[in-house]
Write a protein that holds these residues in place. Structure first.
Motif, PDB file in Angstrom:
ATOM      1  N   ASP A 135       0.826  -1.206   0.000  1.00 32.22           N
ATOM      2  CA  ASP A 135       0.000   0.000   0.000  1.00 32.22           C
ATOM      3  C   ASP A 135       0.860   1.257   0.000  1.00 32.22           C
ATOM      4  N   LYS A 136       2.037   1.137   0.608  1.00 33.57           N
ATOM      5  CA  LYS A 136       2.975   2.257   0.682  1.00 33.57           C
ATOM      6  C   LYS A 136       4.365   1.753   0.346  1.00 33.57           C
ATOM      7  N   ILE A 137       5.204   2.680  -0.115  1.00 30.45           N
ATOM      8  CA  ILE A 137       6.564   2.336  -0.540  1.00 30.45           C
ATOM      9  C   ILE A 137       7.565   3.121   0.281  1.00 30.45           C
ATOM     10  N   LEU A 138       8.627   2.437   0.674  1.00 28.81           N
ATOM     11  CA  LEU A 138       9.773   3.078   1.320  1.00 28.81           C
ATOM     12  C   LEU A 138      11.008   2.727   0.503  1.00 28.81           C
ATOM     13  N   LEU A 139      11.808   3.726   0.160  1.00 29.48           N
ATOM     14  CA  LEU A 139      13.054   3.506  -0.583  1.00 29.48           C
ATOM     15  C   LEU A 139      14.230   3.633   0.371  1.00 29.48           C
ATOM     16  N   ILE A 140      15.147   2.668   0.326  1.00 24.83           N
ATOM     17  CA  ILE A 140      16.385   2.758   1.086  1.00 24.83           C
ATOM     18  C   ILE A 140      17.520   2.260   0.192  1.00 24.83           C
ATOM     19  N   HIS A 141      18.628   2.986   0.148  1.00 26.62           N
ATOM     20  CA  HIS A 141      19.758   2.583  -0.685  1.00 26.62           C
ATOM     21  C   HIS A 141      20.617   1.558   0.043  1.00 26.62           C
ATOM     22  N   ASP A 142      21.420   0.819  -0.715  1.00 24.83           N
ATOM     23  CA  ASP A 142      22.112  -0.339  -0.155  1.00 24.83           C
ATOM     24  C   ASP A 142      23.206   0.004   0.854  1.00 24.83           C
ATOM     25  N   ASP A 143      23.658   1.248   0.915  1.00 21.76           N
ATOM     26  CA  ASP A 143      24.676   1.619   1.904  1.00 21.76           C
ATOM     27  C   ASP A 143      24.073   2.350   3.101  1.00 21.76           C
ATOM     28  N   ASP A 144      22.752   2.474   3.140  1.00 23.21           N
ATOM     29  CA  ASP A 144      22.067   3.154   4.233  1.00 23.21           C
ATOM     30  C   ASP A 144      21.266   2.135   5.045  1.00 23.21           C
ATOM     31  N   LEU A 156       8.513   7.498   3.464  1.00 25.69           N
ATOM     32  CA  LEU A 156       7.395   6.571   3.246  1.00 25.69           C
ATOM     33  C   LEU A 156       6.311   7.321   2.490  1.00 25.69           C
ATOM     34  N   ALA A 157       5.768   6.710   1.437  1.00 21.08           N
ATOM     35  CA  ALA A 157       4.771   7.402   0.615  1.00 21.08           C
ATOM     36  C   ALA A 157       3.756   6.411   0.066  1.00 21.08           C
ATOM     37  N   ASN A 158       2.585   6.938  -0.282  1.00 21.52           N
ATOM     38  CA  ASN A 158       1.545   6.109  -0.895  1.00 21.52           C
ATOM     39  C   ASN A 158       2.047   5.525  -2.210  1.00 21.52           C
ATOM     40  N   ALA A 159       1.854   4.228  -2.373  1.00 27.71           N
ATOM     41  CA  ALA A 159       2.414   3.529  -3.521  1.00 27.71           C
ATOM     42  C   ALA A 159       1.904   4.075  -4.851  1.00 27.71           C
ATOM     43  N   ASP A 160       0.620   4.441  -4.911  1.00 33.74           N
ATOM     44  CA  ASP A 160       0.079   4.916  -6.183  1.00 33.74           C
ATOM     45  C   ASP A 160       0.760   6.212  -6.629  1.00 33.74           C
ATOM     46  N   LEU A 161       1.075   7.086  -5.681  1.00 32.58           N
ATOM     47  CA  LEU A 161       1.750   8.332  -6.035  1.00 32.58           C
ATOM     48  C   LEU A 161       3.190   8.068  -6.448  1.00 32.58           C
ATOM     49  N   GLY A 167      21.042  12.658 -11.187  1.00 35.37           N
ATOM     50  CA  GLY A 167      20.201  13.689 -10.584  1.00 35.37           C
ATOM     51  C   GLY A 167      18.765  13.203 -10.388  1.00 35.37           C
ATOM     52  N   CYS A 168      18.506  11.919 -10.708  1.00 31.95           N
ATOM     53  CA  CYS A 168      17.136  11.400 -10.645  1.00 31.95           C
ATOM     54  C   CYS A 168      16.589  11.408  -9.219  1.00 31.95           C
ATOM     55  N   ASP A 169      17.452  11.272  -8.206  1.00 28.44           N
ATOM     56  CA  ASP A 169      16.986  11.328  -6.815  1.00 28.44           C
ATOM     57  C   ASP A 169      16.366  12.685  -6.515  1.00 28.44           C
ATOM     58  N   PHE A 170      17.101  13.744  -6.881  1.00 32.89           N
ATOM     59  CA  PHE A 170      16.606  15.101  -6.622  1.00 32.89           C
ATOM     60  C   PHE A 170      15.322  15.365  -7.393  1.00 32.89           C
ATOM     61  N   VAL A 171      15.306  14.998  -8.653  1.00 32.25           N
ATOM     62  CA  VAL A 171      14.137  15.246  -9.503  1.00 32.25           C
ATOM     63  C   VAL A 171      12.921  14.510  -8.957  1.00 32.25           C
ATOM     64  N   PHE A 172      13.095  13.251  -8.579  1.00 31.54           N
ATOM     65  CA  PHE A 172      11.974  12.501  -8.015  1.00 31.54           C
ATOM     66  C   PHE A 172      11.449  13.169  -6.750  1.00 31.54           C
ATOM     67  N   GLY A 173      12.350  13.568  -5.847  1.00 34.75           N
ATOM     68  CA  GLY A 173      11.937  14.205  -4.603  1.00 34.75           C
ATOM     69  C   GLY A 173      11.142  15.474  -4.846  1.00 34.75           C
ATOM     70  N   ALA A 174      11.610  16.272  -5.804  1.00 31.16           N
ATOM     71  CA  ALA A 174      10.900  17.514  -6.121  1.00 31.16           C
ATOM     72  C   ALA A 174       9.540  17.217  -6.732  1.00 31.16           C
ATOM     73  N   GLN A 175       9.502  16.308  -7.694  1.00 34.82           N
ATOM     74  CA  GLN A 175       8.253  16.040  -8.409  1.00 34.82           C
ATOM     75  C   GLN A 175       7.199  15.384  -7.530  1.00 34.82           C
ATOM     76  N   ILE A 176       7.598  14.461  -6.656  1.00 31.31           N
ATOM     77  CA  ILE A 176       6.591  13.795  -5.838  1.00 31.31           C
ATOM     78  C   ILE A 176       6.016  14.747  -4.796  1.00 31.31           C
ATOM     79  N   CYS A 177       6.849  15.651  -4.279  1.00 30.40           N
ATOM     80  CA  CYS A 177       6.323  16.623  -3.313  1.00 30.40           C
ATOM     81  C   CYS A 177       5.444  17.665  -3.999  1.00 30.40           C
ATOM     82  N   LEU A 178       5.788  18.040  -5.218  1.00 28.12           N
ATOM     83  CA  LEU A 178       4.948  18.970  -5.973  1.00 28.12           C
ATOM     84  C   LEU A 178       3.583  18.356  -6.281  1.00 28.12           C
ATOM     85  N   ALA A 179       3.544  17.033  -6.425  1.00 28.57           N
ATOM     86  CA  ALA A 179       2.284  16.350  -6.749  1.00 28.57           C
ATOM     87  C   ALA A 179       1.498  15.952  -5.506  1.00 28.57           C
ATOM     88  N   ALA A 180       2.129  15.984  -4.338  1.00 24.61           N
ATOM     89  CA  ALA A 180       1.489  15.508  -3.111  1.00 24.61           C
ATOM     90  C   ALA A 180       0.448  16.487  -2.584  1.00 24.61           C
TER      91      ALA A 180
END
Length: 322
Positions: free
Chosen positions: A87-96, A172-177, A190-203
């Motif tokens: 229902d929700k997605i959490l992203l974590i990188h392999d060194d974190d 943590l964010a809603n999976a559909d978004l 730069g995809c990390d930054f772009v994703f962060g900006a775009q998902i918050c702009l859409a939230a």
């Protein structure tokens, strides 16, 4: 109600099997147990697959895929989002890593605001050996505007992403978004930054929990460190994205705040890569990033730019490191 919520932890990895195992252990130790861990492996060898097979062969919560051929950072993450069934997605990188109650604490924000889209908290900063730097952690969160005064529901969700208040993982964010926004490989690292900006702009609603929920690692092999002086560096790609972004007037101050952080890095990159005219043009267009000449950093960058002009290097390849 939140106990029944299924969480998909998306974990991209590439050639860091030992660090991955530490990150994976933190995911499996979550106090919120209704989870799946979706791993996408871009490694050039089979060490990671062998470790997963020998250590977690019967762990049903893990869904592991070896990408052959490797997908690259953005496509790997995008593939994880597609495979996620929670229902929700959490992203974590392999060194974190995650604190054991990370998901439980972030989910608590939905109890307060059921129509929430995104929740995130503070990050501990740790070194390559996993030692936490408390002072560095405080400075890190403060530098990205994660302060006591900013805690709670964010009055302007888009601003949260633009100024990088939301970290690039551990949220943590809603999976559909998440699936709607996705990761886009045209923005390179730069995809990390772009994703962060775009998902918050859409939230609709974004919540900041003033608690430590995850760990970020400073390593000698991180993508950021190895590419920081390249003209394909994340900062350069983020700058181009920010400049092209069409924003409501209420977000122009957030764009300026984001550029104030990014511009000096970008100017330095171009100066060191023998493109002094590009660096000078960007510096002069954003003097507020140097406090209108009151920052010593401006004069250091001008010196680098002058050296570039003296060397006649403005026509050299943009991929050459200085």
């Amino acid at each position: 109600m939140m106990r029944q919520t299924k969480i998909s932890i998306c974990l991209p990895t590439c050639n860091r099997p030992e660090l991955l195992m530490e990150s994976l252990a933190s995911c499996l130790a979550q106090t919120h147990t209704n989870i799946e861990i979706v791993i996408g492996d871009d490694s050039s060898d089979t060490r990671t697959r062998n470790l997963i097979d020998t250590t977690y062969l019967h762990e049903t919560r893990i869904s592991y895929v070896k990408n052959e051929p490797p997908l690259g950072q953005a496509d790997n993450v995008a593939s994880l989002f597609k495979r996620a069934t929670g229902d929700k997605i959490l992203l974590i990188h392999d060194d974190d890593a995650l604190k054991t109650d990370c998901i439980e604490r972030l989910l608590s924000a939905w109890n307060l605001h059921p129509d929430l889209d995104i929740a995130f908290g503070d990050q501990y900063q740790m070194d390559n050996a996993g030692r936490v730097d408390i002072e560095g952690s405080c400075q890190l969160n403060s530098a990205y505007y994660r302060t006591e005064a900013a805690a709670g529901l964010q009055p302007n969700p888009g601003r949260t992403g633009l100024i990088q208040m939301m970290p690039n993982n551990g949220w943590l964010a809603n999976a559909d978004l998440v699936k709607k926004i996705g990761y886009k490989k045209q923005y390179g690292i730069g995809c990390d930054f772009v994703f962060g900006a775009q998902i918050c702009l859409a939230a609709r609603k974004v919540y900041y929990l003033k608690e430590y929920v995850s760990f970020c690692r400073k390593t000698d092999v991180s993508i950021t460190l190895t590419s920081a002086r390249s003209t394909t560096a994340a900062a350069v790609l983020a700058y181009d994205f920010l400049k092209s972004l069409k924003l409501d007037s209420s977000l122009e101050s957030a764009r300026e705040l984001a550029l104030k952080r990014i511009v000096p890095i970008v100017v330095s990159v171009y100066a060191r890569n023998h493109q002094p005219m590009q660096g000078l043009s960007i510096a002069l267009a954003h003097l507020y990033a140097y406090n209108y000449g009151l920052s010593k950093r401006l004069y250091f960058h001008l010196m680098l730019i002058l050296k570039g002009f003296a060397g006649g290097g403005s026509y050299k390849s943009s991929t050459q490191n200085g």
